[in-house]
Design a protein around this motif. Sequence first.
Motif, PDB file in Angstrom:
ATOM      1  N   LEU A   6      13.256  33.307  44.178  1.00 22.65           N
ATOM      2  CA  LEU A   6      14.524  34.029  44.297  1.00 22.65           C
ATOM      3  C   LEU A   6      14.339  35.506  44.033  1.00 22.65           C
ATOM      4  O   LEU A   6      14.844  36.356  44.777  1.00 22.65           O
ATOM      5  N   ASP A   7      13.588  35.847  42.970  1.00 20.71           N
ATOM      6  CA  ASP A   7      13.406  37.247  42.595  1.00 20.71           C
ATOM      7  C   ASP A   7      12.672  38.034  43.667  1.00 20.71           C
ATOM      8  O   ASP A   7      12.962  39.206  43.910  1.00 20.71           O
ATOM      9  N   GLU A   8      11.721  37.370  44.318  1.00 17.66           N
ATOM     10  CA  GLU A   8      10.917  38.054  45.329  1.00 17.66           C
ATOM     11  C   GLU A   8      11.559  38.029  46.707  1.00 17.66           C
ATOM     12  O   GLU A   8      11.032  38.620  47.654  1.00 17.66           O
ATOM     13  N   ASN A   9      12.684  37.289  46.814  1.00 19.82           N
ATOM     14  CA  ASN A   9      13.421  37.235  48.077  1.00 19.82           C
ATOM     15  C   ASN A   9      12.533  36.777  49.233  1.00 19.82           C
ATOM     16  O   ASN A   9      12.554  37.344  50.326  1.00 19.82           O
ATOM     17  N   ARG A  10      11.732  35.737  48.958  1.00 19.11           N
ATOM     18  CA  ARG A  10      10.800  35.238  49.970  1.00 19.11           C
ATOM     19  C   ARG A  10      11.265  33.902  50.570  1.00 19.11           C
ATOM     20  O   ARG A  10      10.445  33.060  50.908  1.00 19.11           O
ATOM     21  N   CYS A  11      12.569  33.724  50.704  1.00 17.30           N
ATOM     22  CA  CYS A  11      13.055  32.456  51.249  1.00 17.30           C
ATOM     23  C   CYS A  11      14.335  32.692  52.045  1.00 17.30           C
ATOM     24  O   CYS A  11      14.991  33.727  51.928  1.00 17.30           O
ATOM     25  N   THR A  12      14.693  31.704  52.866  1.00 17.68           N
ATOM     26  CA  THR A  12      15.899  31.793  53.692  1.00 17.68           C
ATOM     27  C   THR A  12      17.134  31.647  52.822  1.00 17.68           C
ATOM     28  O   THR A  12      17.067  31.222  51.663  1.00 17.68           O
ATOM     29  N   ILE A  13      18.289  31.943  53.392  1.00 20.30           N
ATOM     30  CA  ILE A  13      19.540  31.816  52.645  1.00 20.30           C
ATOM     31  C   ILE A  13      19.774  30.368  52.244  1.00 20.30           C
ATOM     32  O   ILE A  13      20.229  30.087  51.127  1.00 20.30           O
ATOM     33  N   ASN A  14      19.460  29.414  53.133  1.00 20.70           N
ATOM     34  CA  ASN A  14      19.641  28.004  52.783  1.00 20.70           C
ATOM     35  C   ASN A  14      18.698  27.597  51.654  1.00 20.70           C
ATOM     36  O   ASN A  14      19.082  26.825  50.764  1.00 20.70           O
ATOM     37  N   ASP A  15      17.472  28.109  51.690  1.00 18.26           N
ATOM     38  CA  ASP A  15      16.543  27.838  50.587  1.00 18.26           C
ATOM     39  C   ASP A  15      17.081  28.429  49.291  1.00 18.26           C
ATOM     40  O   ASP A  15      17.003  27.801  48.219  1.00 18.26           O
ATOM     41  N   ARG A  16      17.642  29.626  49.360  1.00 17.09           N
ATOM     42  CA  ARG A  16      18.186  30.264  48.162  1.00 17.09           C
ATOM     43  C   ARG A  16      19.329  29.435  47.576  1.00 17.09           C
ATOM     44  O   ARG A  16      19.449  29.293  46.364  1.00 17.09           O
ATOM     45  N   ILE A  17      20.179  28.897  48.449  1.00 17.91           N
ATOM     46  CA  ILE A  17      21.286  28.062  47.973  1.00 17.91           C
ATOM     47  C   ILE A  17      20.748  26.844  47.219  1.00 17.91           C
ATOM     48  O   ILE A  17      21.188  26.532  46.102  1.00 17.91           O
ATOM     49  N   HIS A  18      19.760  26.160  47.825  1.00 20.23           N
ATOM     50  CA  HIS A  18      19.183  24.981  47.167  1.00 20.23           C
ATOM     51  C   HIS A  18      18.503  25.353  45.852  1.00 20.23           C
ATOM     52  O   HIS A  18      18.601  24.617  44.857  1.00 20.23           O
TER      53      HIS A  18
END
Length: 316
Positions: A6-18
């Motif tokens: 999350l901190d590195e912002n290395r994932c999609t929005i759906n991944d962030r939600i999960h």
Amino acid sequence: TMQGLLDENRCTINDRIHLHFALASGHEAAQDYDAAFAHYKAGNDAKRAQSRYTSDTMHAELQRQQTICTHTLFEAQAGKGHKAPDPIFIVGLPRAGSTLIEQILASHSQIDGTLELPNILSLAHRLRGKKRSDSDAVAYPQNLHALSGEELQKMGRDFIEETQLHRQGAAFFTDKMPNNFRHIGLIHLILPNAKIIDARRDPMDCCFSGFKQLFAQGQEFTYGLEEIGRYYTDYVALMAHWHAVLPGKILHVQHEDVLDDLEGQVTRMLDYLGLPFEQACLDFHETERAVRTASSAQVRQPLNRKGVGAWRPFEP
């Protein structure tokens, strides 16, 4: 780590939600409630941003049910639907104890437990676009007044036939789609002998449990505290309307009453359904069947009160 992603912002929005919901659950288990709530809120905020749901639209939809589905409608259309007594609709809000009720009833030899069936919601959707003629389009639920006895019977018969593949041969079966509470008028018109159980739970426990749950699909009202509060209020108002215009039709089952007096509430439900008592309903956690809701793990255990007051650590 999940937090690192999350901190590195290395994932999609759906991944962030999960990830937010997973971290929230982990922090809650560690009793770090401030961090847990922050992640629950972040996950819900992101999920809500993907949705077109609005409380105003839902309020108007449920208000139309109260305005149009009146004593006059049910008197005019009385007895015109399909007479099959097979369905037992379990309605209410998600996380209100409906899976427990379903598991109890499905443990009875004369009741098949099925799924959260989409058939009534699909029928309501079709009725929204139904036209009596090219020049006379009437929106649901207003067009319920214009349906003929033959149409109502066919809709009820189609429901029984289309849901047959989910049954295992018992005389009765459950349909646990919670959102069917919005369409109890339609259900009563097409299946006047169907039974309806309204599953309720303490409002704060029920609503906050919904806020903590990332649903596989639907239930978009759960992704904001204000949205949940307004939906719950509208639900209670609509159920009060159904009880008023269809007296004695719906059985209200309170989750906390089931926890306090399982045998008494099981007997009460079976009496409402016209079925004899069976010990297997008390031993529901031993019943082997597929359960595909967020409560699948809980209903495989004996009754406990772990969920009662679970919102209180988050009270601030």
